[in-house]
Motif scaffolding. Structure first.
Motif, PDB file in Angstrom:
ATOM      1  N   VAL A  76      21.351  37.064  24.391  1.00  0.00           N
ATOM      2  CA  VAL A  76      22.603  36.587  24.981  1.00  0.00           C
ATOM      3  C   VAL A  76      23.239  35.518  24.090  1.00  0.00           C
ATOM      4  O   VAL A  76      24.458  35.422  24.002  1.00  0.00           O
ATOM      5  N   LEU A  77      22.427  34.744  23.376  1.00  0.00           N
ATOM      6  CA  LEU A  77      22.994  33.789  22.424  1.00  0.00           C
ATOM      7  C   LEU A  77      23.697  34.521  21.285  1.00  0.00           C
ATOM      8  O   LEU A  77      24.756  34.093  20.828  1.00  0.00           O
ATOM      9  N   GLY A  78      23.140  35.641  20.856  1.00  0.00           N
ATOM     10  CA  GLY A  78      23.795  36.462  19.834  1.00  0.00           C
ATOM     11  C   GLY A  78      25.110  37.020  20.333  1.00  0.00           C
ATOM     12  O   GLY A  78      26.112  37.045  19.597  1.00  0.00           O
ATOM     13  N   ASP A  79      25.151  37.453  21.592  1.00  0.00           N
ATOM     14  CA  ASP A  79      26.395  37.939  22.192  1.00  0.00           C
ATOM     15  C   ASP A  79      27.439  36.823  22.243  1.00  0.00           C
ATOM     16  O   ASP A  79      28.616  37.043  21.941  1.00  0.00           O
ATOM     17  N   LEU A  80      26.996  35.637  22.612  1.00  0.00           N
ATOM     18  CA  LEU A  80      27.896  34.483  22.666  1.00  0.00           C
ATOM     19  C   LEU A  80      28.429  34.173  21.272  1.00  0.00           C
ATOM     20  O   LEU A  80      29.632  33.944  21.086  1.00  0.00           O
ATOM     21  N   ASP A  81      27.570  34.186  20.283  1.00  0.00           N
ATOM     22  CA  ASP A  81      27.957  33.928  18.896  1.00  0.00           C
ATOM     23  C   ASP A  81      29.033  34.923  18.438  1.00  0.00           C
ATOM     24  O   ASP A  81      30.062  34.543  17.879  1.00  0.00           O
ATOM     25  N   ARG A  82      28.819  36.200  18.699  1.00  0.00           N
ATOM     26  CA  ARG A  82      29.784  37.230  18.288  1.00  0.00           C
ATOM     27  C   ARG A  82      31.123  37.071  19.015  1.00  0.00           C
ATOM     28  O   ARG A  82      32.185  37.260  18.433  1.00  0.00           O
ATOM     29  N   TRP A  83      31.080  36.700  20.302  1.00  0.00           N
ATOM     30  CA  TRP A  83      32.320  36.507  21.044  1.00  0.00           C
ATOM     31  C   TRP A  83      33.110  35.323  20.496  1.00  0.00           C
ATOM     32  O   TRP A  83      34.332  35.397  20.318  1.00  0.00           O
ATOM     33  N   LEU A  84      32.404  34.235  20.194  1.00  0.00           N
ATOM     34  CA  LEU A  84      33.092  33.074  19.626  1.00  0.00           C
ATOM     35  C   LEU A  84      33.658  33.399  18.246  1.00  0.00           C
ATOM     36  O   LEU A  84      34.768  32.965  17.905  1.00  0.00           O
ATOM     37  N   ALA A  85      32.942  34.180  17.463  1.00  0.00           N
ATOM     38  CA  ALA A  85      33.441  34.601  16.148  1.00  0.00           C
ATOM     39  C   ALA A  85      34.716  35.429  16.290  1.00  0.00           C
ATOM     40  O   ALA A  85      35.612  35.361  15.441  1.00  0.00           O
ATOM     41  N   ALA A  86      34.810  36.187  17.371  1.00  0.00           N
ATOM     42  CA  ALA A  86      35.995  37.016  17.618  1.00  0.00           C
ATOM     43  C   ALA A  86      37.159  36.200  18.177  1.00  0.00           C
ATOM     44  O   ALA A  86      38.269  36.700  18.270  1.00  0.00           O
ATOM     45  N   GLY A  87      36.911  34.953  18.555  1.00  0.00           N
ATOM     46  CA  GLY A  87      37.971  34.092  19.059  1.00  0.00           C
ATOM     47  C   GLY A  87      37.664  33.381  20.358  1.00  0.00           C
ATOM     48  O   GLY A  87      38.275  32.393  20.690  1.00  0.00           O
ATOM     49  N   GLY A  88      36.723  33.910  21.124  1.00  0.00           N
ATOM     50  CA  GLY A  88      36.323  33.256  22.363  1.00  0.00           C
ATOM     51  C   GLY A  88      37.373  33.324  23.452  1.00  0.00           C
ATOM     52  O   GLY A  88      38.269  34.174  23.421  1.00  0.00           O
ATOM     53  N   PRO A  89      37.294  32.409  24.421  1.00  0.00           N
ATOM     54  CA  PRO A  89      38.157  32.480  25.600  1.00  0.00           C
ATOM     55  C   PRO A  89      39.644  32.409  25.247  1.00  0.00           C
ATOM     56  O   PRO A  89      40.055  31.601  24.426  1.00  0.00           O
ATOM     57  N   GLY A  90      40.403  33.300  25.878  1.00  0.00           N
ATOM     58  CA  GLY A  90      41.836  33.313  25.666  1.00  0.00           C
ATOM     59  C   GLY A  90      42.270  34.030  24.403  1.00  0.00           C
ATOM     60  O   GLY A  90      43.455  34.273  24.202  1.00  0.00           O
ATOM     61  N   ARG A  91      41.325  34.363  23.542  1.00  0.00           N
ATOM     62  CA  ARG A  91      41.671  35.022  22.288  1.00  0.00           C
ATOM     63  C   ARG A  91      40.950  36.340  22.069  1.00  0.00           C
ATOM     64  O   ARG A  91      41.398  37.161  21.293  1.00  0.00           O
ATOM     65  N   ALA A  92      39.830  36.505  22.719  1.00  0.00           N
ATOM     66  CA  ALA A  92      39.066  37.754  22.598  1.00  0.00           C
ATOM     67  C   ALA A  92      38.537  38.108  23.976  1.00  0.00           C
ATOM     68  O   ALA A  92      38.124  37.226  24.737  1.00  0.00           O
ATOM     69  N   PRO A  93      38.574  39.380  24.316  1.00  0.00           N
ATOM     70  CA  PRO A  93      38.030  39.767  25.626  1.00  0.00           C
ATOM     71  C   PRO A  93      36.536  39.459  25.703  1.00  0.00           C
ATOM     72  O   PRO A  93      35.829  39.532  24.690  1.00  0.00           O
ATOM     73  N   LEU A  94      36.102  39.112  26.878  1.00  0.00           N
ATOM     74  CA  LEU A  94      34.686  38.855  27.091  1.00  0.00           C
ATOM     75  C   LEU A  94      33.942  40.179  26.982  1.00  0.00           C
ATOM     76  O   LEU A  94      34.272  41.132  27.697  1.00  0.00           O
ATOM     77  N   PRO A  95      32.975  40.278  26.087  1.00  0.00           N
ATOM     78  CA  PRO A  95      32.231  41.540  25.959  1.00  0.00           C
ATOM     79  C   PRO A  95      31.494  41.874  27.258  1.00  0.00           C
ATOM     80  O   PRO A  95      31.137  40.984  28.040  1.00  0.00           O
ATOM     81  N   ASP A  96      31.279  43.166  27.463  1.00  0.00           N
ATOM     82  CA  ASP A  96      30.583  43.614  28.673  1.00  0.00           C
ATOM     83  C   ASP A  96      29.237  42.929  28.843  1.00  0.00           C
ATOM     84  O   ASP A  96      28.834  42.611  29.959  1.00  0.00           O
ATOM     85  N   THR A  97      28.537  42.713  27.731  1.00  0.00           N
ATOM     86  CA  THR A  97      27.212  42.090  27.819  1.00  0.00           C
ATOM     87  C   THR A  97      27.308  40.664  28.350  1.00  0.00           C
ATOM     88  O   THR A  97      26.423  40.218  29.074  1.00  0.00           O
ATOM     89  N   LEU A  98      28.386  39.949  28.015  1.00  0.00           N
ATOM     90  CA  LEU A  98      28.561  38.600  28.554  1.00  0.00           C
ATOM     91  C   LEU A  98      29.195  38.636  29.938  1.00  0.00           C
ATOM     92  O   LEU A  98      28.980  37.725  30.732  1.00  0.00           O
ATOM     93  N   GLU A  99      29.975  39.665  30.217  1.00  0.00           N
ATOM     94  CA  GLU A  99      30.554  39.808  31.554  1.00  0.00           C
ATOM     95  C   GLU A  99      29.440  39.845  32.603  1.00  0.00           C
ATOM     96  O   GLU A  99      29.598  39.339  33.713  1.00  0.00           O
ATOM     97  N   LEU A 100      28.300  40.408  32.239  1.00  0.00           N
ATOM     98  CA  LEU A 100      27.147  40.432  33.147  1.00  0.00           C
ATOM     99  C   LEU A 100      26.613  39.032  33.442  1.00  0.00           C
ATOM    100  O   LEU A 100      25.901  38.825  34.425  1.00  0.00           O
ATOM    101  N   HIS A 101      26.944  38.075  32.584  1.00  0.00           N
ATOM    102  CA  HIS A 101      26.480  36.696  32.747  1.00  0.00           C
ATOM    103  C   HIS A 101      27.543  35.787  33.352  1.00  0.00           C
ATOM    104  O   HIS A 101      27.270  34.617  33.611  1.00  0.00           O
ATOM    105  N   ARG A 102      28.755  36.309  33.549  1.00  0.00           N
ATOM    106  CA  ARG A 102      29.837  35.477  34.091  1.00  0.00           C
ATOM    107  C   ARG A 102      29.493  35.076  35.522  1.00  0.00           C
ATOM    108  O   ARG A 102      29.069  35.903  36.325  1.00  0.00           O
ATOM    109  N   ILE A 103      29.691  33.798  35.814  1.00  0.00           N
ATOM    110  CA  ILE A 103      29.467  33.284  37.157  1.00  0.00           C
ATOM    111  C   ILE A 103      30.711  32.515  37.597  1.00  0.00           C
ATOM    112  O   ILE A 103      31.555  32.142  36.774  1.00  0.00           O
ATOM    113  N   SER A 104      30.808  32.271  38.879  1.00  0.00           N
ATOM    114  CA  SER A 104      31.902  31.476  39.407  1.00  0.00           C
ATOM    115  C   SER A 104      31.506  30.012  39.391  1.00  0.00           C
ATOM    116  O   SER A 104      30.364  29.665  39.709  1.00  0.00           O
ATOM    117  N   PRO A 105      32.467  29.148  39.057  1.00  0.00           N
ATOM    118  CA  PRO A 105      32.155  27.712  39.133  1.00  0.00           C
ATOM    119  C   PRO A 105      31.960  27.307  40.593  1.00  0.00           C
ATOM    120  O   PRO A 105      32.440  27.991  41.503  1.00  0.00           O
TER     121      PRO A 105
END
Length: 112
Positions: A76-105
């Protein structure tokens, strides 16, 4: 960009996740953040203990933060790394693998 990492009673302790090297995980998060011009802030309890370990990713100047829970392994850290490399929040869609980790505040009293 900022990554806020919970490190209180459940997140970052061996009490709930004895199989995780929490110090190593925090070092990895700092490495990942630094590679993408982000910083890591360590927080006390973020009030979502059932979802530990928790990481919140946010861009400066607003935008909705992305709350991620059960951040427990290198994959999951690798998934996070790749998402941030792609631009992260507001700039790149959240990958499905990280969508599984999304929680509500947590809902704070008076915020409804």
């Amino acid at each position: 960009m900022r990554l806020t990492v919970c490190r209180d009673c459940c997140c970052g302790t061996t009490r709930k996740h004895p199989e995780i090297d929490h110090d190593l995980q925090l070092r990895r998060l700092r490495e990942i953040a630094a590679a993408h011009g982000a910083r890591v802030t360590v927080s006390d309890c973020l009030d979502v203990c059932a979802q530990s370990n928790v990481v919140v990713v946010q861009r400066p100047g607003g935008g909705k933060p992305v709350w991620l829970g059960l951040i427990l392994g290198e994959a999951v850290l690798g998934d996070l790394d790749r998402w941030l490399a792609a631009g992260g929040p507001g700039r790149a869609p959240l990958p499905d693998t990280l969508e599984l980790h999304r929680i509500s505040p947590p809902v704070r009293e008076g915020s409804r």
